[in-house]
Motif scaffolding. Structure first.
Motif, PDB file in Angstrom:
ATOM      1  N   PHE A 153       0.862  -1.185   0.000  1.00  0.00           N
ATOM      2  CA  PHE A 153       0.000   0.000   0.000  1.00  0.00           C
ATOM      3  C   PHE A 153       0.904   1.243   0.000  1.00  0.00           C
ATOM      4  O   PHE A 153       1.491   1.593   1.025  1.00  0.00           O
ATOM      5  CB  PHE A 153      -0.893   0.018   1.241  1.00  0.00           C
ATOM      6  CG  PHE A 153      -2.029  -0.971   1.211  1.00  0.00           C
ATOM      7  CD1 PHE A 153      -2.257  -1.793   0.123  1.00  0.00           C
ATOM      8  CD2 PHE A 153      -2.922  -1.051   2.277  1.00  0.00           C
ATOM      9  CE1 PHE A 153      -3.314  -2.697   0.096  1.00  0.00           C
ATOM     10  CE2 PHE A 153      -3.986  -1.942   2.264  1.00  0.00           C
ATOM     11  CZ  PHE A 153      -4.180  -2.769   1.171  1.00  0.00           C
ATOM     12  N   VAL A 154       0.987   1.876  -1.159  1.00  0.00           N
ATOM     13  CA  VAL A 154       1.946   2.968  -1.359  1.00  0.00           C
ATOM     14  C   VAL A 154       1.222   4.296  -1.575  1.00  0.00           C
ATOM     15  O   VAL A 154       0.226   4.368  -2.283  1.00  0.00           O
ATOM     16  CB  VAL A 154       2.845   2.649  -2.587  1.00  0.00           C
ATOM     17  CG1 VAL A 154       3.710   3.842  -2.965  1.00  0.00           C
ATOM     18  CG2 VAL A 154       3.722   1.431  -2.309  1.00  0.00           C
ATOM     19  N   MET A 155       1.766   5.330  -0.955  1.00  0.00           N
ATOM     20  CA  MET A 155       1.296   6.700  -1.195  1.00  0.00           C
ATOM     21  C   MET A 155       2.514   7.592  -1.394  1.00  0.00           C
ATOM     22  O   MET A 155       3.629   7.221  -1.022  1.00  0.00           O
ATOM     23  CB  MET A 155       0.541   7.232   0.025  1.00  0.00           C
ATOM     24  CG  MET A 155      -0.914   6.849   0.093  1.00  0.00           C
ATOM     25  SD  MET A 155      -1.642   7.754   1.486  1.00  0.00           S
ATOM     26  CE  MET A 155      -3.290   7.091   1.448  1.00  0.00           C
ATOM     27  N   ALA A 156       2.262   8.796  -1.913  1.00  0.00           N
ATOM     28  CA  ALA A 156       3.349   9.776  -2.038  1.00  0.00           C
ATOM     29  C   ALA A 156       3.759  10.218  -0.642  1.00  0.00           C
ATOM     30  O   ALA A 156       2.923  10.271   0.266  1.00  0.00           O
ATOM     31  CB  ALA A 156       2.870  10.965  -2.849  1.00  0.00           C
ATOM     32  N   GLU A 157       5.045  10.544  -0.482  1.00  0.00           N
ATOM     33  CA  GLU A 157       5.566  11.002   0.824  1.00  0.00           C
ATOM     34  C   GLU A 157       4.729  12.147   1.388  1.00  0.00           C
ATOM     35  O   GLU A 157       4.443  12.187   2.579  1.00  0.00           O
ATOM     36  CB  GLU A 157       7.016  11.500   0.681  1.00  0.00           C
ATOM     37  CG  GLU A 157       8.039  10.413   0.474  1.00  0.00           C
ATOM     38  CD  GLU A 157       8.371   9.662   1.754  1.00  0.00           C
ATOM     39  OE1 GLU A 157       7.847  10.012   2.824  1.00  0.00           O
ATOM     40  OE2 GLU A 157       9.160   8.701   1.671  1.00  0.00           O
ATOM     41  N   SER A 158       4.328  13.078   0.507  1.00  0.00           N
ATOM     42  CA  SER A 158       3.590  14.260   0.988  1.00  0.00           C
ATOM     43  C   SER A 158       2.249  13.848   1.603  1.00  0.00           C
ATOM     44  O   SER A 158       1.840  14.371   2.632  1.00  0.00           O
ATOM     45  CB  SER A 158       3.361  15.236  -0.157  1.00  0.00           C
ATOM     46  OG  SER A 158       2.731  14.550  -1.217  1.00  0.00           O
ATOM     47  N   GLU A 159       1.595  12.867   0.976  1.00  0.00           N
ATOM     48  CA  GLU A 159       0.309  12.395   1.514  1.00  0.00           C
ATOM     49  C   GLU A 159       0.521  11.677   2.837  1.00  0.00           C
ATOM     50  O   GLU A 159      -0.275  11.795   3.760  1.00  0.00           O
ATOM     51  CB  GLU A 159      -0.323  11.412   0.534  1.00  0.00           C
ATOM     52  CG  GLU A 159      -1.269  12.035  -0.449  1.00  0.00           C
ATOM     53  CD  GLU A 159      -1.942  10.944  -1.255  1.00  0.00           C
ATOM     54  OE1 GLU A 159      -3.113  10.657  -0.992  1.00  0.00           O
ATOM     55  OE2 GLU A 159      -1.267  10.375  -2.133  1.00  0.00           O
ATOM     56  N   ILE A 160       1.617  10.922   2.908  1.00  0.00           N
ATOM     57  CA  ILE A 160       1.876  10.155   4.135  1.00  0.00           C
ATOM     58  C   ILE A 160       2.163  11.104   5.302  1.00  0.00           C
ATOM     59  O   ILE A 160       1.701  10.884   6.416  1.00  0.00           O
ATOM     60  CB  ILE A 160       3.044   9.182   3.946  1.00  0.00           C
ATOM     61  CG1 ILE A 160       2.657   8.146   2.897  1.00  0.00           C
ATOM     62  CG2 ILE A 160       3.397   8.483   5.246  1.00  0.00           C
ATOM     63  CD1 ILE A 160       3.757   7.192   2.547  1.00  0.00           C
ATOM     64  N   ASP A 206     -12.620  -2.267  -4.442  1.00  0.00           N
ATOM     65  CA  ASP A 206     -13.043  -1.593  -3.205  1.00  0.00           C
ATOM     66  C   ASP A 206     -11.905  -0.894  -2.478  1.00  0.00           C
ATOM     67  O   ASP A 206     -12.131  -0.315  -1.418  1.00  0.00           O
ATOM     68  CB  ASP A 206     -13.665  -2.600  -2.230  1.00  0.00           C
ATOM     69  CG  ASP A 206     -15.006  -3.084  -2.735  1.00  0.00           C
ATOM     70  OD1 ASP A 206     -15.540  -2.447  -3.658  1.00  0.00           O
ATOM     71  OD2 ASP A 206     -15.492  -4.098  -2.210  1.00  0.00           O
ATOM     72  N   ARG A 207     -10.700  -1.013  -2.990  1.00  0.00           N
ATOM     73  CA  ARG A 207      -9.582  -0.363  -2.290  1.00  0.00           C
ATOM     74  C   ARG A 207      -9.305   1.000  -2.915  1.00  0.00           C
ATOM     75  O   ARG A 207      -9.597   1.222  -4.085  1.00  0.00           O
ATOM     76  CB  ARG A 207      -8.332  -1.259  -2.333  1.00  0.00           C
ATOM     77  CG  ARG A 207      -8.491  -2.423  -1.375  1.00  0.00           C
ATOM     78  CD  ARG A 207      -7.243  -3.256  -1.218  1.00  0.00           C
ATOM     79  NE  ARG A 207      -7.459  -4.268  -0.193  1.00  0.00           N
ATOM     80  CZ  ARG A 207      -6.780  -5.393  -0.087  1.00  0.00           C
ATOM     81  NH1 ARG A 207      -5.811  -5.661  -0.948  1.00  0.00           N
ATOM     82  NH2 ARG A 207      -7.041  -6.247   0.873  1.00  0.00           N
ATOM     83  N   ARG A 208      -8.728   1.869  -2.108  1.00  0.00           N
ATOM     84  CA  ARG A 208      -8.479   3.235  -2.555  1.00  0.00           C
ATOM     85  C   ARG A 208      -7.686   3.236  -3.875  1.00  0.00           C
ATOM     86  O   ARG A 208      -6.620   2.601  -3.960  1.00  0.00           O
ATOM     87  CB  ARG A 208      -7.677   3.929  -1.454  1.00  0.00           C
ATOM     88  CG  ARG A 208      -7.412   5.381  -1.713  1.00  0.00           C
ATOM     89  CD  ARG A 208      -6.447   5.870  -0.639  1.00  0.00           C
ATOM     90  NE  ARG A 208      -5.772   7.045  -1.132  1.00  0.00           N
ATOM     91  CZ  ARG A 208      -5.881   8.256  -0.614  1.00  0.00           C
ATOM     92  NH1 ARG A 208      -6.592   8.455   0.456  1.00  0.00           N
ATOM     93  NH2 ARG A 208      -5.251   9.270  -1.157  1.00  0.00           N
ATOM     94  N   PRO A 209      -8.192   3.939  -4.897  1.00  0.00           N
ATOM     95  CA  PRO A 209      -7.497   3.925  -6.189  1.00  0.00           C
ATOM     96  C   PRO A 209      -6.041   4.375  -6.041  1.00  0.00           C
ATOM     97  O   PRO A 209      -5.754   5.343  -5.339  1.00  0.00           O
ATOM     98  CB  PRO A 209      -8.300   4.918  -7.048  1.00  0.00           C
ATOM     99  CG  PRO A 209      -9.645   4.977  -6.402  1.00  0.00           C
ATOM    100  CD  PRO A 209      -9.420   4.737  -4.931  1.00  0.00           C
ATOM    101  N   GLY A 210      -5.158   3.643  -6.661  1.00  0.00           N
ATOM    102  CA  GLY A 210      -3.743   4.024  -6.686  1.00  0.00           C
ATOM    103  C   GLY A 210      -2.920   3.523  -5.517  1.00  0.00           C
ATOM    104  O   GLY A 210      -1.694   3.629  -5.514  1.00  0.00           O
ATOM    105  N   ILE A 211      -3.605   2.950  -4.508  1.00  0.00           N
ATOM    106  CA  ILE A 211      -2.878   2.570  -3.285  1.00  0.00           C
ATOM    107  C   ILE A 211      -2.109   1.244  -3.449  1.00  0.00           C
ATOM    108  O   ILE A 211      -1.073   1.039  -2.844  1.00  0.00           O
ATOM    109  CB  ILE A 211      -3.853   2.469  -2.087  1.00  0.00           C
ATOM    110  CG1 ILE A 211      -3.094   2.473  -0.769  1.00  0.00           C
ATOM    111  CG2 ILE A 211      -4.734   1.249  -2.133  1.00  0.00           C
ATOM    112  CD1 ILE A 211      -3.022   3.815  -0.187  1.00  0.00           C
TER     113      ILE A 211
END
Ligand SMILES: C[S@@+](CC[C@H](N)C(=O)[O-])C[C@H]1O[C@@H](n2cnc3c(N)ncnc32)[C@H](O)[C@@H]1O
Length: 220
Positions: A153-160, A206-211
């Motif tokens: 489950f990956v997000m951009a650093e800024s979002e994290i 059902d999971r957050r798009p892009g995650i």
């Protein structure tokens, strides 16, 4: 002090109350995508020994055994292991006999000799403070040339930075905990060569798009 989710009782509660939003009822399509990329890069799953940490009720383990792998699926929740055993009992004898279930804390065992370690919603379930230990344990479990394949489950650093957790519900931060490309590379590249790391082509609806990201790493 250990976080709540570092104890089996935390997870046992969700299984007892049938409150398991992570369960897909089938093998993760993103995991299948990761395995198929590893295969395209030369990895042979048929006949391979595969470790599945935090296996839950075993849907990924069942799929891996159907592909011809010998699977050791581990989880510290007694309920999860019991349900994985029930799932296994419904498989054909030839597939079922390729699945071994073990109730244990992944971090308290010294696994070794595996040619694959399959990650699906275990890395995001452990405390972020245990991630370096996870990387060391995974590296130790795999033979040189072995594969870490999974769904991260990956997000951009800024979002994290704005939000440390995916927070399925409001309230205190708790699993699932997201990660970033740079964190995965910091954790794994000392032990592994990165073969593939990208947003999934077949994410779960059902999971957050892009995650959901596919990761394929090969042990040096
Ligand atoms: C979010 S669930 C995912 C289960 C499964 N991978 C799936 O996708 O259905 C996380 C699982 O990891 C297990 N778990 C968490 N920490 C663990 C540990 N230290 N050792 C073994 N299992 C653990 C929990 O009991 C739970 O079943």
């Amino acid at each position: 002090m250990k976080s709540d989710w570092s104890n089996a009782s935390y997870w046992e509660h969700f299984y007892n109350f049938a409150d398991t939003p992570w369960e897909l009822g089938q093998a993760s399509p993103v995991l299948q995508e990761a395995v198929s990329e590893a295969r395209a890069l030369g990895a042979a799953l048929h006949g391979a020994s595969v470790l599945v940490p935090g296996c839950g009720t075993g849907s990924d383990a069942a799929w891996l055994a159907e592909q011809g792998a010998s699977v050791l699926a581990v989880d510290f929740s007694p309920q999860a292991v019991e349900r994985a055993a029930a799932r296994r009992s419904k498989l054909s004898a030839a597939v079922a006999e390729r699945i071994t279930l073990k109730q244990c804390d992944f971090f308290e065992e010294a696994f070794e000799g595996f040619s694959f370690l399959v990650e699906h919603t275990f890395f995001c379930a452990i405390d972020p403070g245990s991630r370096e230990r996870y990387a060391r344990s995974v590296a130790r479990a795999l033979v040189p040339g072995g594969y870490l394949v999974g769904n991260f489950f990956v997000m951009a650093e800024s979002e994290i930075a704005a939000r440390r957790t995916l927070a399925l519900r409001d309230g205190e931060p708790r699993p699932p905990f997201v990660t970033s490309v740079s964190e995965l590379q910091r954790l794994f590249l000392g032990f592994f060569e990165q073969l593939s790391l990208h947003p999934a082509r077949n994410p779960w609806p059902d999971r957050r798009p892009g995650i959901e990201w596919v990761g394929v790493f090969r042990r040096r």
